[in-house]
Enzyme design. Structure first.
Site, PDB file in Angstrom:
ATOM      1  N   LYS A 115      -1.898   4.704   4.337  1.00 51.21           N
ATOM      2  CA  LYS A 115      -1.196   3.999   3.250  1.00 51.21           C
ATOM      3  C   LYS A 115      -0.225   4.944   2.530  1.00 51.21           C
ATOM      4  O   LYS A 115       0.834   4.514   2.087  1.00 51.21           O
ATOM      5  CB  LYS A 115      -2.188   3.391   2.252  1.00 51.21           C
ATOM      6  CG  LYS A 115      -3.114   2.376   2.893  1.00 51.21           C
ATOM      7  CD  LYS A 115      -2.997   0.990   2.309  1.00 51.21           C
ATOM      8  CE  LYS A 115      -3.505  -0.004   3.349  1.00 51.21           C
ATOM      9  NZ  LYS A 115      -3.986  -1.262   2.895  1.00 51.21           N
ATOM     10  N   LYS A 197      -4.352  -2.345  15.036  1.00 50.29           N
ATOM     11  CA  LYS A 197      -5.178  -3.470  14.570  1.00 50.29           C
ATOM     12  C   LYS A 197      -4.299  -4.564  13.949  1.00 50.29           C
ATOM     13  O   LYS A 197      -3.234  -4.270  13.394  1.00 50.29           O
ATOM     14  CB  LYS A 197      -6.267  -2.992  13.607  1.00 50.29           C
ATOM     15  CG  LYS A 197      -5.846  -2.827  12.177  1.00 50.29           C
ATOM     16  CD  LYS A 197      -7.033  -2.785  11.216  1.00 50.29           C
ATOM     17  CE  LYS A 197      -6.479  -2.768   9.799  1.00 50.29           C
ATOM     18  NZ  LYS A 197      -7.340  -3.212   8.758  1.00 50.29           N
ATOM     19  N   LYS A 200      -2.667  -7.634   7.818  1.00 47.88           N
ATOM     20  CA  LYS A 200      -1.871  -8.577   7.039  1.00 47.88           C
ATOM     21  C   LYS A 200      -0.576  -7.957   6.534  1.00 47.88           C
ATOM     22  O   LYS A 200       0.330  -8.658   6.146  1.00 47.88           O
ATOM     23  CB  LYS A 200      -2.671  -9.228   5.915  1.00 47.88           C
ATOM     24  CG  LYS A 200      -3.540  -8.381   5.040  1.00 47.88           C
ATOM     25  CD  LYS A 200      -4.219  -9.312   4.015  1.00 47.88           C
ATOM     26  CE  LYS A 200      -5.601  -8.894   3.602  1.00 47.88           C
ATOM     27  NZ  LYS A 200      -5.675  -7.674   2.824  1.00 47.88           N
TER      28      LYS A 200
END
Ligand code: ATP
Ligand code: LTN
Length: 334
Positions: A115, A197, A200
């Site tokens: 992130k 993966k 969203k």
């Protein structure tokens, strides 16, 4: 233990629209094991602000997520479904646990590294201490099990380490939780890159199936899904695209990979992709219909939000007061 039952806690962030990965890796398992436990399901909106959010959008997404928990099959009379930001103990315990967590431990977290790389202009302290808030969520309710996808395993480990460290100093204050990883669907991969993966926050909408996608969109995305060159439906590591589609198919139908291979023996990718699409539509359509119905019932949702926040606040206060006492905070005068 709470009322003779083991305690379960889990949560999802109100960032982005939920994907099939979130559903098969987490939400579906929450529903299937809920009856066995005293459950707490947080919409973890405090975690969401580690990435900059538009306020109106965050509020809307949080409500959508809470509604989806119910639409997926969690009865809010039996499961404590609530907004993390409505229960004060999360932030209070997180602060205390921050003082029992080492920088070096947090530095090793892969989600932080990912992130931070994605949001290089906003590497804030909250993003760094995100796992401590997650540990607080879990430990606040004396949780025994935490159903999550595999990607959250590292955060579960640090939660256990923090709990054990605290207990070693102050006695048995926290239950040390176990992760619960479902057998199928624990890691659903991107439809466009089976090495990544399904997420969203993926920029490519074709990479993910969103829970709110209509049937045509779902069928189209599966038709376009990246597959391999062997042209047969075989469950093996050399065919990661097909491997992922078989995982999705099995998670939606309850079949095993071996049964799936037999079912599609001699058939091509096209037939299989259509079957996967139909299986997913079969799972998502009823969920979408329930979501539509629930969304119209504002008063009902508001009462769920209020009652469950009060329940969570009451139960979590017990742990918080015990912790405050153990570490030497002055007693409250009544
Ligand atoms: P983001 O892209 O914003 O990081 P995310 O899609 O990874 O979000 P989270 O909110 O981090 O979703 O995760 C919610 C839950 O869904 C967690 O329990 C996580 O383990 C699970 N989960 C997320 N993605 C997948 C996936 N592709 N397969 C299986 N489980 C998943
Ligand atoms: N970090 C989790 C969301 C989360 C969570 C939790 C999951 C926050 N607190 C407590 C389980 C238990 C994620 O899915 N990204």
């Amino acid at each position: 233990m709470l009322d003779g039952k083991k305690v379960l806690f889990s949560g999802m962030q109100a960032t982005g629209s939920l994907t099939l990965g979130n559903y098969l890796g987490a939400l579906k398992n929450w529903v299937s094991i809920a009856d066995e436990y005293e459950t707490f399901y947080g919409v973890v909106d405090m975690h969401s602000i580690t990435i900059r959010q538009d306020p109106a959008e965050l509020r809307k997404r949080a409500r959508t997520l809470l509604t989806l928990y119910i639409a997926a099959g969690l009865d809010p009379e039996k499961n404590c479904i609530y907004y993390q930001s409505h229960v004060t103990g999360h932030a209070e315990l997180a602060w205390i646990l921050n003082c029992f967590t080492y920088m070096g431990e947090l530095n090793r977290m892969t989600q932080f590294k990912d992130k931070a790389a994605k949001h290089a202009d906003n590497i804030n302290a909250g993003l760094f201490t995100y796992p401590v808030l997650m540990a607080a969520d879990i430990l606040l309710y004396q949780s025994d099990v935490v159903p999550v996808g595999i990607d959250q395993m590292q955060h579960l480990e640090i939660t256990r380490d923090i709990a054990q460290r605290f207990n070693a100093i102050y006695g048995e204050v926290f239950t040390v939780p176990e992760a619960y990883i479902g057998k199928v669907g624990a890691k659903i991969m991107s439809l466009q890159d089976p090495a990544k993966k399904m997420s969203k926050s993926d920029e490519n909408p074709n990479a993910s199936i969103y829970l709110m996608d209509d049937p045509d969109t779902i069928m189209r995305k599966f038709k376009r899904a990246v597959t391999d060159s062997e042209a047969c439906v075989r469950y093996c590591d050399e065919q990661p695209g097909i491997h992922n589609l078989i995982d999705i198919y099995c998670a939606c139908t309850g079949k095993t990979p071996a049964e799936t291979e037999r079912e599609f023996d001699g058939k091509g990718y096209g037939d299989f992709k259509t079957a996967v699409g139909e299986a997913v539509v079969g799972v998502l359509k009823p969920l979408q219909d329930r979501f539509e119905d629930l969304s119209k019932n504002k008063d009902y949702l508001n009462s769920v939000i209020k009652n469950n926040a009060e329940k969570a606040q009451y139960i979590s206060n017990k742990t918080l007061r015990k912790v405050q006492k153990k570490i030497g905070f002055p007693e409250r005068i009544r």
